[in-house]
Design a protein around this motif. Structure first.
Motif, PDB file in Angstrom:
ATOM      1  N   LYS A  14       0.839  -1.210   0.000  1.00  0.00           N
ATOM      2  CA  LYS A  14       0.000   0.000   0.000  1.00  0.00           C
ATOM      3  C   LYS A  14       0.871   1.256   0.000  1.00  0.00           C
ATOM      4  CE  LYS A  14      -3.934   2.176   0.319  1.00  0.00           C
ATOM      5  NZ  LYS A  14      -4.177   2.950  -0.870  1.00  0.00           N
ATOM      6  N   ASP A  30      -4.688   0.276  -6.629  1.00  0.00           N
ATOM      7  CA  ASP A  30      -5.493   0.075  -5.414  1.00  0.00           C
ATOM      8  C   ASP A  30      -6.602  -0.941  -5.663  1.00  0.00           C
ATOM      9  OD1 ASP A  30      -4.519   1.477  -3.187  1.00  0.00           O
ATOM     10  OD2 ASP A  30      -5.409   3.362  -3.861  1.00  0.00           O
ATOM     11  N   ALA A  31      -7.265  -0.808  -6.809  1.00  0.00           N
ATOM     12  CA  ALA A  31      -8.346  -1.733  -7.153  1.00  0.00           C
ATOM     13  C   ALA A  31      -7.806  -3.150  -7.318  1.00  0.00           C
ATOM     14  CB  ALA A  31      -9.063  -1.274  -8.429  1.00  0.00           C
ATOM     15  N   THR A  34      -7.047  -4.801  -3.979  1.00  0.00           N
ATOM     16  CA  THR A  34      -8.275  -5.295  -3.353  1.00  0.00           C
ATOM     17  C   THR A  34      -8.776  -6.561  -4.044  1.00  0.00           C
ATOM     18  OG1 THR A  34      -8.894  -3.070  -2.644  1.00  0.00           O
ATOM     19  CG2 THR A  34     -10.662  -4.699  -2.793  1.00  0.00           C
ATOM     20  N   SER A  37      -6.401  -9.507  -3.308  1.00  0.00           N
ATOM     21  CA  SER A  37      -6.500  -9.871  -1.887  1.00  0.00           C
ATOM     22  C   SER A  37      -7.785 -10.643  -1.627  1.00  0.00           C
ATOM     23  CB  SER A  37      -6.455  -8.620  -1.002  1.00  0.00           C
ATOM     24  OG  SER A  37      -5.205  -7.989  -1.069  1.00  0.00           O
ATOM     25  N   ASP A  38      -8.888 -10.168  -2.192  1.00  0.00           N
ATOM     26  CA  ASP A  38     -10.184 -10.829  -2.003  1.00  0.00           C
ATOM     27  C   ASP A  38     -10.193 -12.231  -2.618  1.00  0.00           C
ATOM     28  OD1 ASP A  38     -11.101  -8.570  -0.702  1.00  0.00           O
ATOM     29  OD2 ASP A  38     -12.355  -7.881  -2.371  1.00  0.00           O
ATOM     30  N   LYS A  43      -2.202 -12.201   2.083  1.00  0.00           N
ATOM     31  CA  LYS A  43      -1.644 -10.875   2.332  1.00  0.00           C
ATOM     32  C   LYS A  43      -0.683 -10.554   1.179  1.00  0.00           C
ATOM     33  CE  LYS A  43       0.857  -8.321   5.891  1.00  0.00           C
ATOM     34  NZ  LYS A  43       2.059  -7.832   5.262  1.00  0.00           N
ATOM     35  N   LYS A 123     -11.026 -11.308 -13.068  1.00  0.00           N
ATOM     36  CA  LYS A 123     -11.180 -11.989 -11.777  1.00  0.00           C
ATOM     37  C   LYS A 123     -11.217 -13.504 -11.958  1.00  0.00           C
ATOM     38  CE  LYS A 123     -13.641  -8.296  -9.344  1.00  0.00           C
ATOM     39  NZ  LYS A 123     -14.935  -7.902  -8.739  1.00  0.00           N
TER      40      LYS A 123
END
Length: 138
Positions: A14, A30-31, A34, A37-38, A43, A123
């Motif tokens: 970050k 940033d997107a 996320t 990570s999801d 981590k 995704k």
């Protein structure tokens, strides 16, 4: 036998992203942080000074060279965003056709910005790649 120079570091992903001067690239990074990570439930880890990786696997080449690398990751480079889909793209042709504007290398997916692609397709690729068993795993 030479050792791989790019290794996990203690830098926070970050912090790296927040330091990007290009606002659009920073927002996309940033997107992606996320999203990955999801999907991976891992981590994020900085690898070297510009790669963000999720998970790890060990490999050994026929030559005997061994190492560790991340399972999926990305790097917000100046020219484009590079996504690392470590098991390659041969099994993802049906997804690549629906992805949108992109280029590929052996295990690299190059996009200019997230708005150029279908993020839901991306995704799917990330999830499939993260779950894949790598032939070179120890």
């Amino acid at each position: 036998m030479s050792e791989l120079k790019t290794k996990p570091t203690l830098m926070e992903p970050k912090t790296f992203i927040d330091g990007l001067s290009d606002e659009k690239k920073r927002n996309d990074a940033d997107a992606l942080l996320t999203i990955m990570s999801d999907i991976t439930q891992q981590k994020p880890t900085m690898w070297g000074d510009s790669l963000i990786g999720f998970g790890q696997y060990k490999y050994q080449y026929a030559s005997g060279r061994k190492g560790e690398w991340f399972r999926v990751g990305f790097s917000p480079r100046k020219q484009n965003i590079t996504l690392y889909i470590m098991n390659g793209f041969s099994q993802y042709q049906h997804l690549l056709e629906r992805l949108g504007k992109h280029k590929t290398g052996k295990s690299c997916l190059y996009i200019n910005k997230l708005s150029d692609i279908d993020v839901d397709v991306l995704k799917q690729m990330i999830a499939l790649s993260f779950q894949a068993r790598f032939d070179s795993e120890i």
